[in-house]
Design an enzyme around this catalytic site. Structure first.
Site, PDB file in Angstrom:
ATOM      1  N   ARG A  15       0.876  -1.296   0.022  1.00 54.09           N
ATOM      2  CA  ARG A  15      -0.015   0.007  -0.174  1.00 54.09           C
ATOM      3  C   ARG A  15       0.900   1.223  -0.023  1.00 54.09           C
ATOM      4  O   ARG A  15       0.472   2.307  -0.431  1.00 54.09           O
ATOM      5  CB  ARG A  15      -1.045   0.025   1.377  1.00 54.09           C
ATOM      6  CG  ARG A  15      -1.773   1.231   1.516  1.00 54.09           C
ATOM      7  CD  ARG A  15      -2.583   1.388   2.650  1.00 54.09           C
ATOM      8  NE  ARG A  15      -1.484   1.460   3.812  1.00 54.09           N
ATOM      9  CZ  ARG A  15      -0.938   2.479   4.332  1.00 54.09           C
ATOM     10  NH1 ARG A  15      -1.150   3.632   3.861  1.00 54.09           N
ATOM     11  NH2 ARG A  15      -0.205   2.400   5.362  1.00 54.09           N
ATOM     12  N   SER A  16       2.046   1.172   0.727  1.00 58.12           N
ATOM     13  CA  SER A  16       2.874   2.375   0.939  1.00 58.12           C
ATOM     14  C   SER A  16       3.704   2.837  -0.347  1.00 58.12           C
ATOM     15  O   SER A  16       4.620   2.233  -0.585  1.00 58.12           O
ATOM     16  CB  SER A  16       3.569   1.901   2.186  1.00 58.12           C
ATOM     17  OG  SER A  16       4.739   3.015   2.240  1.00 58.12           O
ATOM     18  N   PRO A  17       3.619   4.012  -0.685  1.00 61.35           N
ATOM     19  CA  PRO A  17       4.342   4.762  -1.479  1.00 61.35           C
ATOM     20  C   PRO A  17       6.057   4.795  -1.258  1.00 61.35           C
ATOM     21  O   PRO A  17       6.911   4.492  -1.902  1.00 61.35           O
ATOM     22  CB  PRO A  17       3.909   5.927  -1.844  1.00 61.35           C
ATOM     23  CG  PRO A  17       3.299   6.398  -0.666  1.00 61.35           C
ATOM     24  CD  PRO A  17       2.575   5.020  -0.184  1.00 61.35           C
TER      25      PRO A  17
END
Length: 238
Positions: A15-17
């Site tokens: 999910r995390s950029p």
């Protein structure tokens, strides 16, 4: 620096950029480090996994993100992606189930395709704007990996993978994780994409200055910047 008793490891989220940025640097700049540590997924659990965590008396450090911080991260991602010449999309996640992609990772890992799965899934999410919370997307990635579509599309329905996923989240709790990306070497912990170089220095037993020699052109992540990491759920941009 003495070799730690537990293997070096990093916690990442699909999910995390910021986990994506750390992934790019790990694999492109520090492949020796990427190959020498454990890769452990972290995500916001669905209702089924949450019940399992409650039974284990584990409370994950997941907090709602403020509107102001959400807008800040959007600006931050624009700055970083432009500095790195990355064409980046920021998807909007509506009622996402993160078990779909993270348990699919564990399934791909069992088949010997864990790292390639991460590459394809990050690309799908952050560069192609695809919804990685849809089983259909996982099925498409499975085909790219040469696996049966249902192997990854149905991963969240597999009790064995649920148990493995629970073990990952419990381990994150025991390791004191409070955001991603999160790196651990022995007793030392490093949070954020911009703390990758100190982690690499600890891993290699090198002075930090030696590691940073090839880092300085990444002006968007200066040595003493605010941590480039995620501390909670941020909808489409966290």
């Amino acid at each position: 620096m003495p070799k730690p008793k537990k293997p070096p490891r990093w916690y990442f989220s699909l999910r995390s950029p910021y986990s994506w940025f750390a992934y790019l640097d790990l694999t492109e700049r520090y492949p020796d480090v990427a190959d020498g540590m454990d890769w452990i997924p972290f995500w916001e659990p669905d209702a089924v996994t949450q019940r399992m965590l409650d039974e284990a008396d584990v409370e994950l450090p997941i907090v709602a993100m403020s509107r102001a911080k959400n807008f800040y991260i959007l600006q931050d991602l624009s700055r970083i992606s432009k500095a790195r010449s990355l064409k980046m999309t920021v998807p909007i996640d509506k009622d996402p189930n993160w078990e779909v992609s993270h348990l699919a990772y564990l399934a791909a890992q069992e088949e010997g395709h864990g790292r390639r799965f991460i590459e394809l899934t990050y690309r799908a999410r952050w560069q192609e704007g695809r919804d990685i919370t849809r089983p259909e997307t996982m099925g498409e990635i499975a085909v790219e990996l040469g696996l049966p579509a249902e192997r990854l599309a149905n991963a969240s329905d597999d009790p064995g993978l649920r148990k493995r996923g629970l073990d990952c989240l419990v381990q994150s709790y025991q390791d004191g994780l409070f955001g991603v990306p999160f790196f651990i070497y022995g007793r030392e912990k490093f949070w954020g994409a911009d703390r990758l170089t100190p982690f690499v220095a600890a891993f290699r037993g090198q002075p930090l200055e030696e590691v940073e020699k090839g880092w300085q052109h990444h002006d968007e992540l200066p040595r003493f910047s605010a941590p480039g990491g995620d501390t909670g759920h941020a909808g489409g941009c966290g």
